[in-house]
Motif scaffolding. Structure first.
Motif, PDB file in Angstrom:
ATOM      1  N   ALA A   1       2.485 -22.356   6.490  1.00 59.19           N
ATOM      2  CA  ALA A   1       1.863 -23.575   7.026  1.00 59.19           C
ATOM      3  C   ALA A   1       1.012 -23.250   8.251  1.00 59.19           C
ATOM      4  CB  ALA A   1       2.920 -24.628   7.362  1.00 59.19           C
ATOM      5  N   LEU A   2       0.169 -22.224   8.118  1.00 61.76           N
ATOM      6  CA  LEU A   2      -0.665 -21.798   9.237  1.00 61.76           C
ATOM      7  C   LEU A   2      -1.898 -22.673   9.371  1.00 61.76           C
ATOM      8  CD1 LEU A   2      -0.573 -17.928   8.693  1.00 61.76           C
ATOM      9  CD2 LEU A   2       0.688 -19.253  10.396  1.00 61.76           C
ATOM     10  N   SER A   3      -2.181 -23.125  10.590  1.00 64.92           N
ATOM     11  CA  SER A   3      -3.421 -23.838  10.861  1.00 64.92           C
ATOM     12  C   SER A   3      -4.515 -22.800  11.108  1.00 64.92           C
ATOM     13  CB  SER A   3      -3.224 -24.765  12.063  1.00 64.92           C
ATOM     14  OG  SER A   3      -2.811 -24.017  13.182  1.00 64.92           O
ATOM     15  N   SER A   4      -5.673 -23.239  11.529  1.00 65.27           N
ATOM     16  CA  SER A   4      -6.792 -22.306  11.695  1.00 65.27           C
ATOM     17  C   SER A   4      -6.670 -21.443  12.954  1.00 65.27           C
ATOM     18  CB  SER A   4      -8.114 -23.066  11.721  1.00 65.27           C
ATOM     19  OG  SER A   4      -8.129 -23.961  12.811  1.00 65.27           O
ATOM     20  N   ASP A   5      -5.760 -21.765  13.861  1.00 61.66           N
ATOM     21  CA  ASP A   5      -5.634 -21.012  15.115  1.00 61.66           C
ATOM     22  C   ASP A   5      -4.476 -20.012  15.046  1.00 61.66           C
ATOM     23  OD1 ASP A   5      -3.715 -22.986  15.046  1.00 61.66           O
ATOM     24  OD2 ASP A   5      -3.751 -23.333  17.196  1.00 61.66           O
ATOM     25  N   ILE A   6      -4.629 -19.008  14.213  1.00 59.61           N
ATOM     26  CA  ILE A   6      -3.593 -17.994  14.008  1.00 59.61           C
ATOM     27  C   ILE A   6      -3.628 -16.987  15.153  1.00 59.61           C
ATOM     28  CG2 ILE A   6      -2.803 -16.134  12.497  1.00 59.61           C
ATOM     29  CD1 ILE A   6      -4.207 -17.695  10.194  1.00 59.61           C
ATOM     30  N   GLU A   7      -2.443 -16.669  15.677  1.00 58.63           N
ATOM     31  CA  GLU A   7      -2.310 -15.625  16.691  1.00 58.63           C
ATOM     32  C   GLU A   7      -1.237 -14.651  16.223  1.00 58.63           C
ATOM     33  OE1 GLU A   7      -3.521 -17.719  20.828  1.00 58.63           O
ATOM     34  OE2 GLU A   7      -1.488 -18.115  20.131  1.00 58.63           O
ATOM     35  N   LEU A   8      -1.429 -13.364  16.548  1.00 60.29           N
ATOM     36  CA  LEU A   8      -0.487 -12.359  16.095  1.00 60.29           C
ATOM     37  C   LEU A   8      -0.427 -11.187  17.055  1.00 60.29           C
ATOM     38  CD1 LEU A   8      -2.276  -9.836  14.485  1.00 60.29           C
ATOM     39  CD2 LEU A   8      -2.812 -11.875  13.190  1.00 60.29           C
ATOM     40  N   ASN A   9       0.583 -10.374  16.849  1.00 55.75           N
ATOM     41  CA  ASN A   9       0.725  -9.101  17.544  1.00 55.75           C
ATOM     42  C   ASN A   9       1.409  -8.171  16.553  1.00 55.75           C
ATOM     43  OD1 ASN A   9       0.881  -7.004  19.385  1.00 55.75           O
ATOM     44  ND2 ASN A   9       1.794  -8.224  21.008  1.00 55.75           N
ATOM     45  N   VAL A  10       1.138  -6.883  16.643  1.00 59.96           N
ATOM     46  CA  VAL A  10       1.653  -5.904  15.683  1.00 59.96           C
ATOM     47  C   VAL A  10       2.191  -4.697  16.436  1.00 59.96           C
ATOM     48  CG1 VAL A  10       1.069  -4.424  13.722  1.00 59.96           C
ATOM     49  CG2 VAL A  10      -0.102  -6.600  14.005  1.00 59.96           C
ATOM     50  N   ALA A  11       3.332  -4.183  15.960  1.00 60.76           N
ATOM     51  CA  ALA A  11       3.877  -2.919  16.480  1.00 60.76           C
ATOM     52  C   ALA A  11       4.222  -2.024  15.294  1.00 60.76           C
ATOM     53  CB  ALA A  11       5.125  -3.169  17.317  1.00 60.76           C
ATOM     54  N   VAL A  12       4.082  -0.725  15.505  1.00 64.61           N
ATOM     55  CA  VAL A  12       4.506   0.284  14.532  1.00 64.61           C
ATOM     56  C   VAL A  12       5.601   1.091  15.228  1.00 64.61           C
ATOM     57  CG1 VAL A  12       3.800   2.245  13.106  1.00 64.61           C
ATOM     58  CG2 VAL A  12       2.177   0.382  13.551  1.00 64.61           C
ATOM     59  N   TRP A  13       6.815   1.073  14.638  1.00 66.40           N
ATOM     60  CA  TRP A  13       7.985   1.734  15.219  1.00 66.40           C
ATOM     61  C   TRP A  13       8.239   3.056  14.517  1.00 66.40           C
ATOM     62  CZ3 TRP A  13      10.285  -0.449  19.437  1.00 66.40           C
ATOM     63  CH2 TRP A  13       9.930  -1.773  19.724  1.00 66.40           C
ATOM     64  N   ASP A  14       8.632   4.083  15.278  1.00 68.19           N
ATOM     65  CA  ASP A  14       8.795   5.444  14.772  1.00 68.19           C
ATOM     66  C   ASP A  14      10.219   5.935  15.007  1.00 68.19           C
ATOM     67  OD1 ASP A  14       8.025   7.908  13.716  1.00 68.19           O
ATOM     68  OD2 ASP A  14       7.251   8.652  15.622  1.00 68.19           O
ATOM     69  N   ALA A  15      10.913   6.313  13.923  1.00 67.78           N
ATOM     70  CA  ALA A  15      12.310   6.746  14.026  1.00 67.78           C
ATOM     71  C   ALA A  15      12.472   8.274  13.995  1.00 67.78           C
ATOM     72  CB  ALA A  15      13.137   6.125  12.902  1.00 67.78           C
ATOM     73  N   ASP A  16      11.755   8.968  13.128  1.00 69.36           N
ATOM     74  CA  ASP A  16      11.844  10.436  13.008  1.00 69.36           C
ATOM     75  C   ASP A  16      13.260  10.959  12.804  1.00 69.36           C
ATOM     76  OD1 ASP A  16       9.119  10.723  13.153  1.00 69.36           O
ATOM     77  OD2 ASP A  16       9.075  11.446  15.214  1.00 69.36           O
ATOM     78  N   GLY A  17      14.121  10.176  12.150  1.00 68.44           N
ATOM     79  CA  GLY A  17      15.473  10.635  11.842  1.00 68.44           C
ATOM     80  C   GLY A  17      16.458  10.579  12.984  1.00 68.44           C
ATOM     81  N   LYS A  18      16.053  10.030  14.132  1.00 66.20           N
ATOM     82  CA  LYS A  18      16.919  10.006  15.313  1.00 66.20           C
ATOM     83  C   LYS A  18      17.043   8.605  15.894  1.00 66.20           C
ATOM     84  CE  LYS A  18      14.595  14.253  16.325  1.00 66.20           C
ATOM     85  NZ  LYS A  18      13.378  14.654  16.939  1.00 66.20           N
ATOM     86  N   GLY A  19      16.745   7.580  15.130  1.00 65.45           N
ATOM     87  CA  GLY A  19      16.656   6.238  15.692  1.00 65.45           C
ATOM     88  C   GLY A  19      15.272   6.060  16.283  1.00 65.45           C
ATOM     89  N   ILE A  20      14.984   4.890  16.780  1.00 63.78           N
ATOM     90  CA  ILE A  20      13.653   4.609  17.297  1.00 63.78           C
ATOM     91  C   ILE A  20      13.396   5.417  18.559  1.00 63.78           C
ATOM     92  CG2 ILE A  20      12.153   2.815  18.273  1.00 63.78           C
ATOM     93  CD1 ILE A  20      12.605   2.661  15.209  1.00 63.78           C
ATOM     94  N   GLY A  21      12.323   6.214  18.493  1.00 67.49           N
ATOM     95  CA  GLY A  21      11.971   7.062  19.624  1.00 67.49           C
ATOM     96  C   GLY A  21      10.608   6.739  20.195  1.00 67.49           C
ATOM     97  N   GLY A  22       9.813   5.982  19.468  1.00 69.87           N
ATOM     98  CA  GLY A  22       8.483   5.665  19.947  1.00 69.87           C
ATOM     99  C   GLY A  22       7.916   4.483  19.179  1.00 69.87           C
TER     100      GLY A  22
END
Length: 164
Positions: free
Chosen positions: A115-136
Motif C-alpha cells: 500500500a505504498l503511496s507515491s512518496d516512497i522512502e528507503l534505506n539499504v544495508a548489506v551485512w557480511d558474516a564471513d563464517g564468523k557472525g556479522i563482522g561488517g
C-alpha cells in the motif's frame, strides 16, 4: 571491512506504478548463509516507508536467489514497525544471477501489497558474516546499524520518485 573484495555493493532502484524494483550487485569474498539465524547470515536489509502508513517495514533477504534447496536457498522475512501492516514475504519477488564472487539480487516489491503511496522512502544495508557472525556492513545512508542497537528507525532515508 577489508576493502571492496571483502564486501562491496552497487544498488539500482526503479519505481513505477506497480513495483519498487531493486538490483543489488554484491561482491563478497565469502558468501555465508550457514546460520539458521537470519541476523547471523550474509544478507540484504531494506527499510521501507511511505505516508500511506504510520510506520515502516524492515525486509531481510539472505541466500542465493538461484537456489531452491539447502542452506543457501533464499530466505525473505518482513518485519512491520509502528502501524505498518503485516506483509507476507510473497509480496517480494526475488531472482538473481552470479559469477565468481559476485551475486546479483533482483527484488521486486509489489506496491499494492505494501500500500505504498507515491512518496516512497528507503534505506539499504548489506551485512557480511564471513563464517564468523556479522563482522561488517555497508549502508546506503547512515542509520541501518542503529536499528540493531534499539533505535526506532533509520536516521536517514532515500526518497524514491515514480517514473511517469
Amino acid at each position: 571491512w577489508q576493502g571492496p573484495e571483502d564486501l562491496s555493493a552497487e544498488i539500482r532502484i526503479t519505481v513505477d506504478t506497480k513495483a519498487l524494483s531493486m538490483q543489488i550487485d554484491v561482491t563478497d569474498d565469502v558468501f555465508d548463509w550457514k546460520s539458521s539465524k537470519l541476523a547471523l547470515r550474509d544478507r540484504l536489509e531494506l527499510a521501507l516507508r511511505s505516508s500511506a502508513t504510520d510506520g515502516y517495514w524492515l525486509i531481510n533477504v539472505s541466500g542465493d536467489p538461484r537456489k531452491q534447496n539447502g542452506n543457501s536457498r533464499p530466505k525473505i522475512e518482513i518485519e512491520s514497525f509502528g502501524d505498518a501492516p503485516q506483509i507476507d514475504p510473497s509480496a517480494v519477488t526475488l531472482t538473481g544471477k552470479a559469477g565468481g564472487h559476485r551475486l546479483t539480487y533482483q527484488l521486486k516489491l509489489h506496491r499494492a501489497a505494501f500500500a505504498l503511496s507515491s512518496d516512497i522512502e528507503l534505506n539499504v544495508a548489506v551485512w557480511d558474516a564471513d563464517g564468523k557472525g556479522i563482522g561488517g556492513w555497508l549502508e546506503a545512508v547512515p542509520g541501518m546499524k542503529l536499528l540493531r542497537e534499539g533505535i526506532d528507525a533509520p536516521e536517514a532515508w532515500i526518497k524514491a520518485t515514480p517514473e511517469n
